[in-house]
Design a protein around this motif. Structure first.
Motif, PDB file in Angstrom:
ATOM      1  N   ASP A  17      -7.016   4.944  10.753  1.00  0.00           N
ATOM      2  CA  ASP A  17      -6.502   3.662  10.285  1.00  0.00           C
ATOM      3  C   ASP A  17      -5.323   3.188  11.135  1.00  0.00           C
ATOM      4  OD1 ASP A  17      -8.382   3.628   8.300  1.00  0.00           O
ATOM      5  OD2 ASP A  17      -7.050   4.368   6.735  1.00  0.00           O
ATOM      6  N   LEU A  18      -4.439   4.102  11.478  1.00  0.00           N
ATOM      7  CA  LEU A  18      -3.290   3.744  12.309  1.00  0.00           C
ATOM      8  C   LEU A  18      -3.741   3.302  13.695  1.00  0.00           C
ATOM      9  CD1 LEU A  18      -0.296   3.617  13.062  1.00  0.00           C
ATOM     10  CD2 LEU A  18      -0.371   6.080  13.496  1.00  0.00           C
ATOM     11  N   ILE A  61       0.312   0.899   6.548  1.00  0.00           N
ATOM     12  CA  ILE A  61      -0.805   0.514   7.402  1.00  0.00           C
ATOM     13  C   ILE A  61      -1.685  -0.512   6.709  1.00  0.00           C
ATOM     14  CG2 ILE A  61      -2.855   1.353   8.604  1.00  0.00           C
ATOM     15  CD1 ILE A  61      -1.418   4.034   8.928  1.00  0.00           C
ATOM     16  N   SER A  62      -2.068  -0.240   5.459  1.00  0.00           N
ATOM     17  CA  SER A  62      -2.971  -1.153   4.756  1.00  0.00           C
ATOM     18  C   SER A  62      -2.330  -2.515   4.535  1.00  0.00           C
ATOM     19  CB  SER A  62      -3.406  -0.543   3.420  1.00  0.00           C
ATOM     20  OG  SER A  62      -2.294  -0.318   2.579  1.00  0.00           O
ATOM     21  N   TYR A 106       5.872   3.467  13.949  1.00  0.00           N
ATOM     22  CA  TYR A 106       5.099   4.385  13.098  1.00  0.00           C
ATOM     23  C   TYR A 106       4.292   5.343  13.973  1.00  0.00           C
ATOM     24  CZ  TYR A 106       2.665   5.535   8.708  1.00  0.00           C
ATOM     25  OH  TYR A 106       2.168   6.165   7.593  1.00  0.00           O
ATOM     26  N   TYR A 107       3.649   4.798  15.015  1.00  0.00           N
ATOM     27  CA  TYR A 107       2.819   5.590  15.927  1.00  0.00           C
ATOM     28  C   TYR A 107       3.660   6.640  16.661  1.00  0.00           C
ATOM     29  CZ  TYR A 107      -0.052   6.579  20.081  1.00  0.00           C
ATOM     30  OH  TYR A 107      -0.748   7.198  21.083  1.00  0.00           O
ATOM     31  N   ASN A 131       3.717  14.507   9.749  1.00  0.00           N
ATOM     32  CA  ASN A 131       2.672  13.876   8.961  1.00  0.00           C
ATOM     33  C   ASN A 131       3.180  12.570   8.364  1.00  0.00           C
ATOM     34  OD1 ASN A 131       0.727  15.887   9.373  1.00  0.00           O
ATOM     35  ND2 ASN A 131       1.605  17.145   7.747  1.00  0.00           N
ATOM     36  N   ALA A 132       2.305  11.571   8.309  1.00  0.00           N
ATOM     37  CA  ALA A 132       2.684  10.264   7.787  1.00  0.00           C
ATOM     38  C   ALA A 132       3.079  10.370   6.319  1.00  0.00           C
ATOM     39  CB  ALA A 132       1.529   9.282   7.953  1.00  0.00           C
ATOM     40  N   GLU A 176       3.734   7.374   4.199  1.00  0.00           N
ATOM     41  CA  GLU A 176       3.186   6.310   3.377  1.00  0.00           C
ATOM     42  C   GLU A 176       2.125   5.524   4.139  1.00  0.00           C
ATOM     43  OE1 GLU A 176       5.897   3.724   1.463  1.00  0.00           O
ATOM     44  OE2 GLU A 176       7.211   5.320   0.759  1.00  0.00           O
ATOM     45  N   GLN A 177       0.862   5.791   3.805  1.00  0.00           N
ATOM     46  CA  GLN A 177      -0.233   5.064   4.427  1.00  0.00           C
ATOM     47  C   GLN A 177      -0.263   3.605   3.995  1.00  0.00           C
ATOM     48  OE1 GLN A 177      -1.319   7.076   7.161  1.00  0.00           O
ATOM     49  NE2 GLN A 177      -3.263   6.182   6.578  1.00  0.00           N
ATOM     50  N   ASN A 203      -3.975   8.836  12.879  1.00  0.00           N
ATOM     51  CA  ASN A 203      -5.227   8.862  12.122  1.00  0.00           C
ATOM     52  C   ASN A 203      -6.002   7.602  12.463  1.00  0.00           C
ATOM     53  OD1 ASN A 203      -4.411   6.661  10.311  1.00  0.00           O
ATOM     54  ND2 ASN A 203      -3.035   8.179   9.371  1.00  0.00           N
TER      55      ASN A 203
END
Length: 552
Positions: free
Chosen positions: A497-498, A447-448, A488-489, A440-441, A443-444, A495
């Motif tokens: 956003d990614l 991405i932002s 990251y991918y 599981n990611a 830190e989202q 998800n």
């Protein structure tokens, strides 16, 4: 156990269509009416694509004062020498049938008892005559509502919302790298956004109808769904793309802190609205100084003129003045023909019948994309593409207003016919999505932050006016961002956003690569290092090296 989306032995596989806008629904309805089962994927709700946002209308060569040759000429003129004449003629020849089909589906076009087919036709920039069928100023929504109702009612069409395509399933995923029989698209990996599970959907054919890529820019008229998913997936699968440097910036997007994506249709200028400078910059019209066609010049010329005047005078926006329409035809005409614009602006305190509208250019339409023929075929058997995600040769270096909806309907029909006529593919078991080595990611925010940096970078360095130095800087930073996102991918569960950021980075890199290859200014691509067009020019076509190993 068979994967979700797999057909039982002896059962025909469905056609999977990625995108629920005009292009996708047109293909779906034509296939369903021929007895084909269809699954349509929408990564948000089925109503959140770009089609409902289209205001102006759809081209139809219908009037006695019009002709196929005239429409082709206008398309070529707007396309600045890069339009494929055969494609333009094919689209124009099928325009009347496209309008008739939409009418048969129940689309409530604005009527005119004296008009062709009983329809009111308007005129937009770049068109020699009135040939735009419309439903007031909300044509896209009227068309989409009618086709969506028909799709929902058809037993052979399955609509799936909150499902985003991750990647196409090709022979690489099957491990059959050198088997020519397997070299095709066999389905798609699709993320159920609610559950977070990725399904392997087997398909007899896959149609990419994913729309545009406007969200790669900071300012855009596009909805949040416009993240270049189809172009990125096709590129990763090995398809050619073309003319990615030609990004159309719509000249007139509303400039307001509460609404920065609302588009002011070309039809306003077609009916007589004028672009003016604020009083602080001298006031008055400026388009006659840039082009003899003034406000009716093609979009690229108008957008560059506005950009020039804003930079020259240090402005945040210019004005779109509707008062000439009011003076000639009255306030009631404006409210009747532009009800959506009138209501939206009024809700923000702007009465367009009495006040000018603040406007700026914004990224609007991609004239390039996945290379296809006029049947929607791509370089890979089993893979088709329709709409803004494609390059058919129709738009050239700049799109003529309202040709986009027409292309969706015409190519949507021929694409469905091509799929129906294609021989059945060999039935294979598609492999399940492998996430055994991911977690599981954590830190989202990564991405932002990268998303914000990309959009600002593209706006500042790869916008309406470009330079080689700016493009090279953008290319370097985009590659760094892509490497970060690829890492990251590879290590975390996917998800939406990614996936969208991953796709936008692919599209951004393709745009910059194409722009660096074009050593001239033409149409939507204006570069200060090469301000003049070359005597002869050709489409920019990019090829991807074939992959040699299986990827997740």
């Amino acid at each position: 156990m068979k994967q979700q989306g797999q057909a039982a032995p002896g059962q025909a596989l469905p056609v999977v269509i990625i995108g629920a806008g005009l292009a996708g629904l047109t293909v779906a309805l034509h296939l369903a009416q021929q007895g084909q089962n269809v699954v349509v994927l929408a990564k948000r709700t089925v109503g959140e694509g770009a089609t409902p946002w289209a205001q102006g209308g759809i081209v139809g060569v219908l009037g006695s004062d019009d002709s196929i040759a005239s429409h082709v000429h206008d398309t070529q003129d707007a396309g600045a020498g890069l339009v494929d004449e055969n494609t333009a003629r094919f689209i124009a020849e099928h325009s009347a049938a496209a309008i008739e089909w939409l009418v048969a589906q129940g689309v409530p076009f604005s009527p005119d008892p004296d008009g062709p087919l009983g329809l009111h036709l308007t005129r937009e920039g770049g068109h020699a005559v009135r040939r735009i069928a419309h439903a007031a100023d909300a044509t896209g929504k009227a068309i989409h509502d009618a086709l969506l109702a028909a799709a929902r009612a058809h037993p052979r069409v399955t609509l799936r919302e909150q499902v985003m395509a991750v990647d196409l399933i090709t022979h690489h995923h099957l491990g059959r790298f050198d088997d020519p029989r397997a070299r095709r698209v066999h389905g798609v990996y699709a993320l159920d956004i609610v559950s977070g599970h990725v399904d392997a959907l087997a398909a007899s054919a896959v149609v990419l109808a994913t729309g545009g890529l406007g969200k790669v820019y900071r300012y855009t008229s596009n909805p949040d769904t416009a993240t270049g998913d189809g172009v990125a997936m096709a590129w990763r699968a090995g398809c050619r793309v073309a003319n990615m440097e030609f990004i159309q910036f719509h000249p007139t997007c509303l400039y307001h802190p509460q609404d920065r994506t609302f588009l002011l249709t070309e039809a306003l200028r077609g009916e007589g609205a004028q672009l003016k400078l604020p009083a602080s910059a001298g006031g008055g019209r400026f388009m006659p100084h840039h082009d003899p066609r003034a406000e009716l010049a093609p979009r690229d010329i108008v957008a560059r003129a506005i950009d020039f005047e804003m930079k020259k005078h240090g402005l945040d926006h210019v004005w779109l003045d509707v008062s000439p329409i009011v003076a000639e035809k009255g306030e009631a005409f404006v409210r009747e023909h532009f009800p959506t614009i009138h209501a939206r602006c009024l809700s923000l305190g702007i009465d367009i019948t009495r006040q000018p509208i603040p406007v700026v250019p914004a990224a609007h339409y991609s004239c390039g994309g996945i290379v296809t023929d006029t049947d929607g075929r791509t370089d890979l058997p089993g893979l088709y593409a329709v709409g803004e995600s494609t390059y058919t040769g129709l738009h050239g270096a700049n799109r003529l207003a309202s040709n986009s909806l027409l292309e969706c309907v015409v190519i949507g029909k021929t694409c469905a016919e091509a799929i129906q006529a294609s021989p059945q593919a060999e039935h294979v078991e598609v492999p399940a999505w492998d996430e055994s080595l991911v977690e599981n990611a954590d830190e989202q925010v990564v991405i932002s932050h990268n998303w914000d940096e990309l959009r600002l970078l593209m706006w500042n360095y790869v916008g309406i006016v470009r330079t080689t130095r700016r493009l090279e800087r953008a290319q370097h930073r985009i590659r760094n961002l892509r490497e970060e996102v690829d890492e990251y991918y590879a290590n975390f569960r996917v998800n939406r956003d990614l996936l969208e950021l991953r796709n936008l980075l692919v599209c951004a890199e393709l745009i910059v690569r194409s722009a660096l290859m074009r050593h001239e200014s033409r149409g939507l691509h204006y570069i200060r290092d090469f301000p003049q067009p070359l005597p002869m020019s050709f489409p920019t076509v990019l090829y991807r090296e074939a992959r040699s190993r299986r990827t997740r």
